[in-house]
Design a protein around this motif. Structure first.
Motif, PDB file in Angstrom:
ATOM      1  N   ASP A   1      49.937  31.913 -53.069  1.00  0.00           N
ATOM      2  CA  ASP A   1      51.146  32.588 -52.623  1.00  0.00           C
ATOM      3  C   ASP A   1      51.346  33.896 -53.387  1.00  0.00           C
ATOM      4  O   ASP A   1      50.900  34.042 -54.535  1.00  0.00           O
ATOM      5  CB  ASP A   1      52.367  31.691 -52.858  1.00  0.00           C
ATOM      6  CG  ASP A   1      52.372  30.435 -52.002  1.00  0.00           C
ATOM      7  OD1 ASP A   1      51.782  30.479 -50.903  1.00  0.00           O
ATOM      8  OD2 ASP A   1      52.959  29.426 -52.438  1.00  0.00           O
TER       9      ASP A   1
ATOM     10  N   TYR B   1      48.728  39.775 -39.413  1.00  0.00           N
ATOM     11  CA  TYR B   1      50.009  39.729 -40.110  1.00  0.00           C
ATOM     12  C   TYR B   1      50.943  38.790 -39.354  1.00  0.00           C
ATOM     13  O   TYR B   1      51.157  38.974 -38.150  1.00  0.00           O
ATOM     14  CB  TYR B   1      50.594  41.138 -40.203  1.00  0.00           C
ATOM     15  CG  TYR B   1      51.905  41.242 -40.949  1.00  0.00           C
ATOM     16  CD1 TYR B   1      52.114  40.571 -42.141  1.00  0.00           C
ATOM     17  CD2 TYR B   1      52.937  42.043 -40.452  1.00  0.00           C
ATOM     18  CE1 TYR B   1      53.311  40.678 -42.825  1.00  0.00           C
ATOM     19  CE2 TYR B   1      54.139  42.167 -41.140  1.00  0.00           C
ATOM     20  CZ  TYR B   1      54.314  41.473 -42.325  1.00  0.00           C
ATOM     21  OH  TYR B   1      55.514  41.588 -43.013  1.00  0.00           O
ATOM     22  N   ASN B   2      51.409  37.780 -40.046  1.00  0.00           N
ATOM     23  CA  ASN B   2      52.260  36.745 -39.428  1.00  0.00           C
ATOM     24  C   ASN B   2      51.600  36.151 -38.179  1.00  0.00           C
ATOM     25  O   ASN B   2      52.233  35.933 -37.148  1.00  0.00           O
ATOM     26  CB  ASN B   2      53.644  37.303 -39.099  1.00  0.00           C
ATOM     27  CG  ASN B   2      54.472  37.531 -40.359  1.00  0.00           C
ATOM     28  OD1 ASN B   2      54.301  36.825 -41.349  1.00  0.00           O
ATOM     29  ND2 ASN B   2      55.361  38.505 -40.312  1.00  0.00           N
TER      30      ASN B   2
ATOM     31  N   GLY C   1      58.168  34.211 -46.711  1.00  0.00           N
ATOM     32  CA  GLY C   1      57.691  33.482 -45.537  1.00  0.00           C
ATOM     33  C   GLY C   1      56.659  34.234 -44.726  1.00  0.00           C
ATOM     34  O   GLY C   1      55.956  33.626 -43.900  1.00  0.00           O
ATOM     35  N   ASP C   2      56.529  35.554 -44.911  1.00  0.00           N
ATOM     36  CA  ASP C   2      55.529  36.331 -44.190  1.00  0.00           C
ATOM     37  C   ASP C   2      54.121  35.980 -44.688  1.00  0.00           C
ATOM     38  O   ASP C   2      53.928  35.607 -45.858  1.00  0.00           O
ATOM     39  CB  ASP C   2      55.764  37.830 -44.370  1.00  0.00           C
ATOM     40  CG  ASP C   2      56.936  38.340 -43.546  1.00  0.00           C
ATOM     41  OD1 ASP C   2      57.433  37.581 -42.690  1.00  0.00           O
ATOM     42  OD2 ASP C   2      57.363  39.488 -43.760  1.00  0.00           O
ATOM     43  N   THR C   3      53.149  36.129 -43.792  1.00  0.00           N
ATOM     44  CA  THR C   3      51.766  35.799 -44.134  1.00  0.00           C
ATOM     45  C   THR C   3      50.837  36.956 -43.802  1.00  0.00           C
ATOM     46  O   THR C   3      51.099  37.749 -42.890  1.00  0.00           O
ATOM     47  CB  THR C   3      51.284  34.552 -43.376  1.00  0.00           C
ATOM     48  OG1 THR C   3      51.299  34.818 -41.961  1.00  0.00           O
ATOM     49  CG2 THR C   3      52.166  33.347 -43.668  1.00  0.00           C
TER      50      THR C   3
ATOM     51  N   ARG D   1      46.417  37.753 -43.506  1.00  0.00           N
ATOM     52  CA  ARG D   1      45.034  37.247 -43.537  1.00  0.00           C
ATOM     53  C   ARG D   1      44.096  38.449 -43.465  1.00  0.00           C
ATOM     54  O   ARG D   1      44.242  39.308 -42.587  1.00  0.00           O
ATOM     55  CB  ARG D   1      44.775  36.302 -42.366  1.00  0.00           C
ATOM     56  CG  ARG D   1      43.335  35.787 -42.272  1.00  0.00           C
ATOM     57  CD  ARG D   1      43.140  34.969 -41.008  1.00  0.00           C
ATOM     58  NE  ARG D   1      41.745  34.606 -40.799  1.00  0.00           N
ATOM     59  CZ  ARG D   1      41.177  33.476 -41.194  1.00  0.00           C
ATOM     60  NH1 ARG D   1      41.916  32.577 -41.839  1.00  0.00           N
ATOM     61  NH2 ARG D   1      39.904  33.228 -40.966  1.00  0.00           N
TER      62      ARG D   1
ATOM     63  N   GLU E   1      44.067  34.550 -47.469  1.00  0.00           N
ATOM     64  CA  GLU E   1      45.180  34.064 -46.680  1.00  0.00           C
ATOM     65  C   GLU E   1      46.350  33.776 -47.618  1.00  0.00           C
ATOM     66  O   GLU E   1      46.282  32.829 -48.409  1.00  0.00           O
ATOM     67  CB  GLU E   1      44.805  32.801 -45.912  1.00  0.00           C
ATOM     68  CG  GLU E   1      43.701  32.999 -44.883  1.00  0.00           C
ATOM     69  CD  GLU E   1      43.432  31.743 -44.080  1.00  0.00           C
ATOM     70  OE1 GLU E   1      44.090  31.549 -43.046  1.00  0.00           O
ATOM     71  OE2 GLU E   1      42.562  30.961 -44.504  1.00  0.00           O
ATOM     72  N   GLN E   2      47.401  34.587 -47.509  1.00  0.00           N
ATOM     73  CA  GLN E   2      48.489  34.486 -48.480  1.00  0.00           C
ATOM     74  C   GLN E   2      49.856  34.485 -47.784  1.00  0.00           C
ATOM     75  O   GLN E   2      50.043  35.127 -46.751  1.00  0.00           O
ATOM     76  CB  GLN E   2      48.420  35.648 -49.470  1.00  0.00           C
ATOM     77  CG  GLN E   2      47.136  35.625 -50.296  1.00  0.00           C
ATOM     78  CD  GLN E   2      47.114  36.730 -51.336  1.00  0.00           C
ATOM     79  OE1 GLN E   2      46.791  37.868 -51.024  1.00  0.00           O
ATOM     80  NE2 GLN E   2      47.495  36.381 -52.562  1.00  0.00           N
ATOM     81  N   THR E   3      50.793  33.788 -48.422  1.00  0.00           N
ATOM     82  CA  THR E   3      52.170  33.698 -47.955  1.00  0.00           C
ATOM     83  C   THR E   3      53.100  34.198 -49.054  1.00  0.00           C
ATOM     84  O   THR E   3      52.897  33.884 -50.228  1.00  0.00           O
ATOM     85  CB  THR E   3      52.543  32.242 -47.594  1.00  0.00           C
ATOM     86  OG1 THR E   3      51.661  31.787 -46.565  1.00  0.00           O
ATOM     87  CG2 THR E   3      53.971  32.142 -47.105  1.00  0.00           C
TER      88      THR E   3
END
Length: 325
Positions: free
Chosen positions: A127, A222-223, A298-300, A302, A318-320
């Motif tokens: 994260d 993105y998201n 909460g956004d992600t 990759r 891959e991160q949140t």
């Protein structure tokens, strides 16, 4: 050859040789306990690691395990040097144009470079901690090289490059202006960086590596939606050997130093972007003000690269974003 570092409750993790298809891996403590140890002794370690890699790809390693990217730290969990360039001048040109400034002529002949924090990198699936959304959190998709020992004043030469990785150069855009206004460069605006699960030797890229640049698109979602796929070999003003030579102009580099490309950026806007700031700059230029918000809790994101056959080369970052109190 593909190499990764598994978390094993030590600072520098455990070196793993990973199969080309990213399905299997094996520890190699008899050769090197860590990636840094392998880099420190590359002339002896590299051919032995290659032997293991060949055997692994042919299913001839009895103690192999299933490769798990979630067990990976960044290939180098910490490094002696992390120097990041800005080799894609389309990105620089957009930044300057959005604020009504010209790009100095020297930018086309002398690379931009900053020294990032290298004492603790984020794992590729870790994260991203964020204390304040007002700081303007952004991702930046890049490529980086890991060097061997580079002497002071070294020429631009690919022989110093040992490995390549993908990068998420996490940036706090809202903290940049006051820092730069002090005239002393980035610090708080550049928190911990993340690198791809796997680092690869240049030969793994085949014809996509020309000795200085990677000629493949960097894929950013993105998201969960497509955000960008700019080609890393297009409009890269300074090659990796040139960036390494720039860093070594006044200092030696030790094995395990990391040099980044800066945000991948193409003039062709149909391929999207590798950071939110670039989209905001385009909006400012075309509409007078930015509309795209920066990352929120909460956004992600990759970040990945695939070869011509569609196979993942480095695995995916891959991160949140999570709230950090």
């Amino acid at each position: 050859m593909k190499l990764a570092t598994y978390h094993n409750h030590t600072r520098d993790g455990q070196l793993m040789v990973v199969s080309r298809d990213l399905t299997r891996a094996v520890a190699v403590p008899a050769i090197a306990a860590t990636l840094q140890a392998a880099l420190d002794n590359w002339a002896q370690a590299e051919p032995r690691l290659q032997e293991v890699y060949k055997a692994l790809n042919h299913g001839q390693v009895p103690d192999e395990v299933a490769f798990d990217a979630k067990r990976c730290l960044s290939p180098l969990p910490r490094a002696y040097q992390w120097a990041d360039g800005s080799a894609y001048l389309n990105h620089v040109e957009l930044v300057r144009k959005a604020r009504g400034a010209e790009v100095p002529a020297s930018f086309y002949t002398d690379p931009l470079m900053y020294q990032g924090g290298s004492d603790a990198f984020l794992a590729p699936t870790a994260d991203i901690p964020l204390r304040d959304e007002a700081w303007g959190l952004d991702f930046e998709g890049e490529v980086a090289v890991v060097t061997g020992d580079v002497p002071l004043g070294a020429p631009a030469d690919a022989k110093y490059i040992r490995l390549l990785m993908l990068v998420n150069d996490v940036t706090l855009r809202g903290l940049i202006p006051p820092e730069l206004a002090k005239g002393f460069g980035f610090f708080q605006s550049k928190p911990a960086t993340a690198f791809s699960p796997v680092a690869v030797t240049p030969d793994e890229l085949g014809d996509a590596w020309d000795g200085g640049k990677v000629h493949l698109p960097l894929l950013v979602d993105y998201n969960g939606a497509f955000y960008g796929k700019p080609d890393c070999g297009v409009e890269m003003q300074f090659s990796f050997p040139q960036l390494v030579a720039h860093v070594s102009k006044t200092r030696e580099l030790v094995a395990g130093s990391i040099v980044g490309s800066g945000t991948i950026s193409n003039k062709d806007r149909s391929v999207g972007s590798c950071c939110l700031a670039e989209q905001r700059m385009i909006e400012t230029i075309e509409q007078g003000a930015p509309k795209t918000p920066f990352m929120k809790v909460g956004d992600t994101v990759r970040i990945e690269m695939r070869n011509a056959a569609g196979d993942s080369i480095f695995g995916a970052i891959e991160q949140t974003v999570v709230k950090h109190d």
